[in-house]
Design a protein around this motif. Structure first.
Motif, PDB file in Angstrom:
ATOM      1  N   HIS A  17       0.726  -1.113   0.142  1.00 55.21           N
ATOM      2  CA  HIS A  17       0.066   0.241   0.037  1.00 55.21           C
ATOM      3  C   HIS A  17       0.806   1.262  -0.089  1.00 55.21           C
ATOM      4  CE1 HIS A  17      -3.745  -1.796   0.345  1.00 55.21           C
ATOM      5  NE2 HIS A  17      -3.365  -2.662   1.194  1.00 55.21           N
ATOM      6  N   TYR A  18       2.011   1.118   0.571  1.00 59.56           N
ATOM      7  CA  TYR A  18       2.750   2.440   0.795  1.00 59.56           C
ATOM      8  C   TYR A  18       3.362   2.659  -0.829  1.00 59.56           C
ATOM      9  CZ  TYR A  18       6.327   5.814   2.406  1.00 59.56           C
ATOM     10  OH  TYR A  18       7.275   6.780   2.462  1.00 59.56           O
ATOM     11  N   ALA A  19       3.780   1.425  -1.199  1.00 60.34           N
ATOM     12  CA  ALA A  19       4.196   1.580  -2.726  1.00 60.34           C
ATOM     13  C   ALA A  19       3.292   2.195  -3.558  1.00 60.34           C
ATOM     14  CB  ALA A  19       4.728   0.170  -3.261  1.00 60.34           C
ATOM     15  N   ARG A  20       2.061   1.675  -3.511  1.00 55.79           N
ATOM     16  CA  ARG A  20       0.940   2.236  -4.247  1.00 55.79           C
ATOM     17  C   ARG A  20       0.856   3.842  -3.906  1.00 55.79           C
ATOM     18  NH1 ARG A  20      -2.704  -0.137  -7.323  1.00 55.79           N
ATOM     19  NH2 ARG A  20      -4.245   1.425  -6.768  1.00 55.79           N
ATOM     20  N   TYR A  21       1.037   4.299  -2.680  1.00 57.99           N
ATOM     21  CA  TYR A  21       0.957   5.562  -2.543  1.00 57.99           C
ATOM     22  C   TYR A  21       2.165   6.370  -3.023  1.00 57.99           C
ATOM     23  CZ  TYR A  21       1.383   9.650   0.624  1.00 57.99           C
ATOM     24  OH  TYR A  21       1.482  11.053   0.911  1.00 57.99           O
ATOM     25  N   LEU A  22       3.197   5.549  -2.993  1.00 58.45           N
ATOM     26  CA  LEU A  22       4.251   6.562  -3.687  1.00 58.45           C
ATOM     27  C   LEU A  22       4.291   6.680  -5.019  1.00 58.45           C
ATOM     28  CD1 LEU A  22       7.245   4.815  -1.542  1.00 58.45           C
ATOM     29  CD2 LEU A  22       6.364   7.383  -1.336  1.00 58.45           C
ATOM     30  N   ARG A  24       1.564   6.983  -6.900  1.00 53.97           N
ATOM     31  CA  ARG A  24       0.195   7.488  -7.265  1.00 53.97           C
ATOM     32  C   ARG A  24       0.190   8.257  -8.535  1.00 53.97           C
ATOM     33  NH1 ARG A  24       2.238  10.171  -2.916  1.00 53.97           N
ATOM     34  NH2 ARG A  24       2.393  12.289  -2.885  1.00 53.97           N
ATOM     35  N   GLY A  25       0.989   8.930  -8.925  1.00 52.46           N
ATOM     36  CA  GLY A  25       1.025   9.636 -10.246  1.00 52.46           C
ATOM     37  C   GLY A  25       1.605   9.133 -11.298  1.00 52.46           C
ATOM     38  N   THR A  27       1.243   6.090 -14.088  1.00 54.22           N
ATOM     39  CA  THR A  27       0.285   5.211 -14.570  1.00 54.22           C
ATOM     40  C   THR A  27       0.727   3.983 -15.083  1.00 54.22           C
ATOM     41  OG1 THR A  27       0.825   6.114 -16.942  1.00 54.22           O
ATOM     42  CG2 THR A  27      -1.114   7.030 -15.696  1.00 54.22           C
ATOM     43  N   GLU A  28       1.960   3.571 -15.645  1.00 54.59           N
ATOM     44  CA  GLU A  28       2.567   2.464 -15.917  1.00 54.59           C
ATOM     45  C   GLU A  28       3.341   1.771 -14.600  1.00 54.59           C
ATOM     46  OE1 GLU A  28       2.842   0.541 -18.725  1.00 54.59           O
ATOM     47  OE2 GLU A  28       1.359   1.727 -19.297  1.00 54.59           O
ATOM     48  N   GLY A  29       3.922   2.382 -13.879  1.00 59.24           N
ATOM     49  CA  GLY A  29       4.592   1.876 -12.724  1.00 59.24           C
ATOM     50  C   GLY A  29       3.906   1.458 -11.550  1.00 59.24           C
ATOM     51  N   ARG A  30       2.560   1.479 -11.547  1.00 60.89           N
ATOM     52  CA  ARG A  30       1.908   1.458 -10.274  1.00 60.89           C
ATOM     53  C   ARG A  30       1.733  -0.039 -10.037  1.00 60.89           C
ATOM     54  NH1 ARG A  30      -3.255   4.825  -8.331  1.00 60.89           N
ATOM     55  NH2 ARG A  30      -3.180   4.276  -6.436  1.00 60.89           N
ATOM     56  N   PRO A  31       1.807  -0.500  -8.652  1.00 57.00           N
ATOM     57  CA  PRO A  31       1.534  -2.066  -8.401  1.00 57.00           C
ATOM     58  C   PRO A  31      -0.195  -2.108  -8.786  1.00 57.00           C
ATOM     59  CG  PRO A  31       2.977  -1.158  -6.778  1.00 57.00           C
ATOM     60  CD  PRO A  31       2.503  -0.017  -7.556  1.00 57.00           C
ATOM     61  N   THR A  32      -0.419  -3.169  -9.280  1.00 50.70           N
ATOM     62  CA  THR A  32      -1.986  -3.327  -9.203  1.00 50.70           C
ATOM     63  C   THR A  32      -2.181  -4.393  -8.221  1.00 50.70           C
ATOM     64  OG1 THR A  32      -1.501  -5.554 -10.655  1.00 50.70           O
ATOM     65  CG2 THR A  32      -1.880  -3.525 -11.820  1.00 50.70           C
ATOM     66  N   TRP A  33      -3.464  -4.487  -7.959  1.00 54.62           N
ATOM     67  CA  TRP A  33      -4.080  -5.316  -6.710  1.00 54.62           C
ATOM     68  C   TRP A  33      -3.811  -6.736  -7.190  1.00 54.62           C
ATOM     69  CZ3 TRP A  33      -4.796  -2.532  -2.774  1.00 54.62           C
ATOM     70  CH2 TRP A  33      -5.205  -1.037  -2.895  1.00 54.62           C
TER      71      TRP A  33
END
Length: 87
Positions: A17-22, A24-25, A27-33
């Motif tokens: 969740h912290y990595a998703r928060y970091l 947040r801007g 679109t490509e490098g955001r971890p998925t659920w």
């Protein structure tokens, strides 16, 4: 064993969740659920990058995420040993 499973889940969920928060801007490098192994690499990459930039919480989150990644196989081995050893 249930304590180890709960600790492993907490140690993996909070850094995720912290990595998703970091990220947040992004679109490509955001971890998925439900990303499987790709999330492991994305979360580690995001936490390491933010640790290098000076985020003081990214380093401990990275260590906690590595501990959780090592705990899952350890719990599985423990369950197998417990099943076969104590028959």
């Amino acid at each position: 064993m249930s304590t180890a499973i709960v600790v492993g889940l907490v140690f993996s969920a909070v850094p995720f969740h912290y990595a998703r928060y970091l990220a947040r801007g992004e679109t490509e490098g955001r971890p998925t659920w439900y990303g499987g192994f790709t999330n492991l690499y994305l979360v580690v990459r995001i936490l390491k990058a933010h640790d290098r930039r000076g985020d003081r919480w990214a380093g401990p989150a990275y260590i906690a995420y590595c501990i959780s990644a090592a705990m899952t196989p350890a719990v599985l081995v423990g369950l197998i040993v417990q099943d076969y050893w104590f028959r």
